[in-house]
Design a protein around this motif. Structure first.
Motif, PDB file in Angstrom:
ATOM      1  N   SER A  38       0.839  -1.071   0.000  1.00  0.00           N
ATOM      2  CA  SER A  38      -0.042   0.009   0.012  1.00  0.00           C
ATOM      3  C   SER A  38       0.865   1.233   0.104  1.00  0.00           C
ATOM      4  O   SER A  38       1.923   1.281   0.568  1.00  0.00           O
ATOM      5  CB  SER A  38      -1.001   0.121   1.161  1.00  0.00           C
ATOM      6  OG  SER A  38      -1.573   1.212   1.220  1.00  0.00           O
ATOM      7  N   GLN A  39       0.222   2.401  -0.711  1.00  0.00           N
ATOM      8  CA  GLN A  39       1.068   3.531  -0.700  1.00  0.00           C
ATOM      9  C   GLN A  39       0.475   4.435  -0.016  1.00  0.00           C
ATOM     10  O   GLN A  39       0.939   5.839  -0.260  1.00  0.00           O
ATOM     11  CB  GLN A  39       1.338   3.767  -2.336  1.00  0.00           C
ATOM     12  CG  GLN A  39       2.392   2.912  -3.206  1.00  0.00           C
ATOM     13  CD  GLN A  39       3.807   2.498  -2.329  1.00  0.00           C
ATOM     14  OE1 GLN A  39       4.490   3.538  -2.405  1.00  0.00           O
ATOM     15  NE2 GLN A  39       4.174   1.447  -2.106  1.00  0.00           N
ATOM     16  N   ASP A  40      -0.430   4.160   0.759  1.00  0.00           N
ATOM     17  CA  ASP A  40      -1.013   5.414   1.453  1.00  0.00           C
ATOM     18  C   ASP A  40      -0.389   6.019   2.587  1.00  0.00           C
ATOM     19  O   ASP A  40       0.892   5.347   2.889  1.00  0.00           O
ATOM     20  CB  ASP A  40      -2.467   4.857   2.134  1.00  0.00           C
ATOM     21  CG  ASP A  40      -2.189   3.860   3.457  1.00  0.00           C
ATOM     22  OD1 ASP A  40      -2.054   4.381   4.606  1.00  0.00           O
ATOM     23  OD2 ASP A  40      -1.996   2.627   2.991  1.00  0.00           O
ATOM     24  N   TYR A  41      -0.541   7.090   2.840  1.00  0.00           N
ATOM     25  CA  TYR A  41       0.720   7.725   3.912  1.00  0.00           C
ATOM     26  C   TYR A  41       0.564   7.342   5.258  1.00  0.00           C
ATOM     27  O   TYR A  41       1.902   7.261   5.941  1.00  0.00           O
ATOM     28  CB  TYR A  41       0.258   9.524   3.796  1.00  0.00           C
ATOM     29  CG  TYR A  41       0.557  10.167   2.650  1.00  0.00           C
ATOM     30  CD1 TYR A  41       1.914  10.302   2.062  1.00  0.00           C
ATOM     31  CD2 TYR A  41      -0.340  10.910   2.130  1.00  0.00           C
ATOM     32  CE1 TYR A  41       2.216  10.789   0.835  1.00  0.00           C
ATOM     33  CE2 TYR A  41       0.101  11.692   0.941  1.00  0.00           C
ATOM     34  CZ  TYR A  41       1.233  11.654   0.272  1.00  0.00           C
ATOM     35  OH  TYR A  41       1.698  12.526  -0.580  1.00  0.00           O
ATOM     36  N   THR A  43       0.415   3.973   6.046  1.00  0.00           N
ATOM     37  CA  THR A  43       1.210   2.858   5.856  1.00  0.00           C
ATOM     38  C   THR A  43       2.662   3.210   5.461  1.00  0.00           C
ATOM     39  O   THR A  43       3.664   2.723   6.377  1.00  0.00           O
ATOM     40  CB  THR A  43       0.776   1.955   4.811  1.00  0.00           C
ATOM     41  OG1 THR A  43      -0.573   1.659   4.879  1.00  0.00           O
ATOM     42  CG2 THR A  43       1.608   0.676   4.366  1.00  0.00           C
ATOM     43  N   SER A 150      -0.715   4.133  -7.692  1.00  0.00           N
ATOM     44  CA  SER A 150      -1.115   4.162  -6.657  1.00  0.00           C
ATOM     45  C   SER A 150      -0.862   5.541  -5.804  1.00  0.00           C
ATOM     46  O   SER A 150      -1.453   6.096  -5.166  1.00  0.00           O
ATOM     47  CB  SER A 150      -0.532   3.135  -5.750  1.00  0.00           C
ATOM     48  OG  SER A 150      -0.955   1.850  -6.177  1.00  0.00           O
ATOM     49  N   ARG A 151       0.420   5.866  -6.107  1.00  0.00           N
ATOM     50  CA  ARG A 151       0.812   7.295  -5.543  1.00  0.00           C
ATOM     51  C   ARG A 151       0.034   8.566  -6.009  1.00  0.00           C
ATOM     52  O   ARG A 151      -0.247   9.448  -5.445  1.00  0.00           O
ATOM     53  CB  ARG A 151       2.237   7.477  -5.691  1.00  0.00           C
ATOM     54  CG  ARG A 151       3.207   6.499  -4.768  1.00  0.00           C
ATOM     55  CD  ARG A 151       4.537   6.714  -5.340  1.00  0.00           C
ATOM     56  NE  ARG A 151       5.257   5.624  -4.327  1.00  0.00           N
ATOM     57  CZ  ARG A 151       6.631   5.071  -4.526  1.00  0.00           C
ATOM     58  NH1 ARG A 151       7.391   5.550  -5.497  1.00  0.00           N
ATOM     59  NH2 ARG A 151       7.253   4.118  -3.655  1.00  0.00           N
ATOM     60  N   LYS A 153      -2.981   8.422  -7.019  1.00  0.00           N
ATOM     61  CA  LYS A 153      -4.369   8.183  -6.455  1.00  0.00           C
ATOM     62  C   LYS A 153      -4.321   8.631  -5.015  1.00  0.00           C
ATOM     63  O   LYS A 153      -5.338   9.439  -4.936  1.00  0.00           O
ATOM     64  CB  LYS A 153      -4.832   6.657  -6.813  1.00  0.00           C
ATOM     65  CG  LYS A 153      -5.339   6.382  -7.982  1.00  0.00           C
ATOM     66  CD  LYS A 153      -5.728   5.029  -8.002  1.00  0.00           C
ATOM     67  CE  LYS A 153      -6.052   4.438  -9.588  1.00  0.00           C
ATOM     68  NZ  LYS A 153      -6.226   3.095  -9.762  1.00  0.00           N
ATOM     69  N   MET A 154      -3.336   8.502  -4.411  1.00  0.00           N
ATOM     70  CA  MET A 154      -3.228   9.035  -2.975  1.00  0.00           C
ATOM     71  C   MET A 154      -3.347  10.656  -3.122  1.00  0.00           C
ATOM     72  O   MET A 154      -3.691  11.168  -2.409  1.00  0.00           O
ATOM     73  CB  MET A 154      -1.716   8.656  -2.433  1.00  0.00           C
ATOM     74  CG  MET A 154      -1.748   8.872  -0.929  1.00  0.00           C
ATOM     75  SD  MET A 154      -2.789   8.050   0.131  1.00  0.00           S
ATOM     76  CE  MET A 154      -3.747   9.392   0.789  1.00  0.00           C
ATOM     77  N   ARG A 157      -6.376  12.097  -3.753  1.00  0.00           N
ATOM     78  CA  ARG A 157      -7.672  12.088  -2.430  1.00  0.00           C
ATOM     79  C   ARG A 157      -6.914  12.621  -1.394  1.00  0.00           C
ATOM     80  O   ARG A 157      -7.813  12.901  -0.135  1.00  0.00           O
ATOM     81  CB  ARG A 157      -7.719  10.419  -2.061  1.00  0.00           C
ATOM     82  CG  ARG A 157      -8.422   9.645  -3.019  1.00  0.00           C
ATOM     83  CD  ARG A 157      -8.715   8.428  -2.561  1.00  0.00           C
ATOM     84  NE  ARG A 157      -7.708   7.489  -1.965  1.00  0.00           N
ATOM     85  CZ  ARG A 157      -6.893   6.685  -2.446  1.00  0.00           C
ATOM     86  NH1 ARG A 157      -7.141   6.569  -3.930  1.00  0.00           N
ATOM     87  NH2 ARG A 157      -5.884   6.140  -2.208  1.00  0.00           N
ATOM     88  N   LEU A 158      -5.851  13.437  -1.233  1.00  0.00           N
ATOM     89  CA  LEU A 158      -5.257  14.119  -0.155  1.00  0.00           C
ATOM     90  C   LEU A 158      -6.075  15.139   0.109  1.00  0.00           C
ATOM     91  O   LEU A 158      -6.383  15.922  -0.635  1.00  0.00           O
ATOM     92  CB  LEU A 158      -4.009  14.376  -0.433  1.00  0.00           C
ATOM     93  CG  LEU A 158      -3.035  14.899   0.771  1.00  0.00           C
ATOM     94  CD1 LEU A 158      -2.971  13.851   1.936  1.00  0.00           C
ATOM     95  CD2 LEU A 158      -1.895  15.210   0.395  1.00  0.00           C
TER      96      LEU A 158
END
Length: 230
Positions: A38-41, A43, A150-151, A153-154, A157-158
């Motif tokens: 996962s590349q969410d912040y 994680t 993925s990054r 898309k992150m 949504r930020l």
């Protein structure tokens, strides 16, 4: 003082090479971002935290990695004396653009003349082929396409959630940034009460385009952080 660099969306740290040559007198390291999972912040910040040094350091977060540094700045991190954000953001600079970009084959597009020209214009403010663009293409070809998407898309949504942090920070912005509007510094002013802001004349990839000027700005930032420590 050790400087710990977190790279932009490429996540490799390779693009810091020219800047590191200018940072004489500093112990500098780059922590590559995980190239899988996962590349969410949240994680990413957990995984980066486990790699942080056990000695005094300043965190330097470029572009995409600002979200990682923001997560870490809300925690009690031993030895972290401050954060330097570079051409970064706490909320999406352009959510629609980031989302649409996440649908495209980025690595392949940069190989096309038009794609390279558009990418060069957005990132380096020039359309002609240059060593900067050649190196960026080489680096991006080594990053899985799924990770880049993925990054992006992150980023799309930020949102800044209104958090506050007392850790001292410095924001180094690019005066001619075509990706991150200067108004994005307003989020940093709300989040960090102990902060300094500086602008360097150049494009979004300011650390790569103006390494000598950025090295001087980082040196000044470190002095500010030493004086304004918690």
């Amino acid at each position: 003082m050790k400087l710990v660099f977190l790279p932009g969306m490429d996540g490799t740290g390779i693009l810091f090479e020219a800047l590191f040559k200018e940072l004489q007198g500093f112990d500098v390291i780059a922590l590559p971002l995980p190239g899988e999972g996962s590349q969410d912040y949240i994680t990413l910040s957990c995984r980066i935290r486990s790699c942080l040094p056990n000695e005094d350091f300043v965190l330097v977060a470029e572009s995409f990695s600002g979200g990682i540094a923001a997560q870490l700045s809300q925690q009690s991190i031993p030895y972290m004396k401050g954060v330097i954000f570079v051409a970064s953001f706490l909320s999406s600079p352009n959510s629609l653009f980031a989302y649409l970009a996440s649908l495209l084959p980025l690595g392949s597009l940069l190989d096309l003349p038009l794609g390279a020209a558009i990418g060069g214009s957005l990132l380096f403010n020039r359309t002609e082929e240059s060593m900067d663009i050649v190196q960026l293409k080489r680096v991006l070809h080594g990053v899985p396409e799924s990770i880049l998407k993925s990054r992006l898309k992150m980023i799309s949504r930020l949102e800044y959630d209104g958090f506050k942090s007392s850790i001292p920070t410095v924001y180094i912005g690019a005066k001619k940034d075509r990706l991150v509007p200067n108004k994005k510094t307003e989020d940093f002013k709300k989040a960090y009460r102990n902060s300094m802001f500086a602008l360097i004349d150049g494009p979004h990839f300011i650390l790569q385009a103006k390494p000598k000027e950025c090295a001087s700005a980082i040196e000044a930032a470190v002095e500010f952080l030493k004086v304004n420590k918690n």
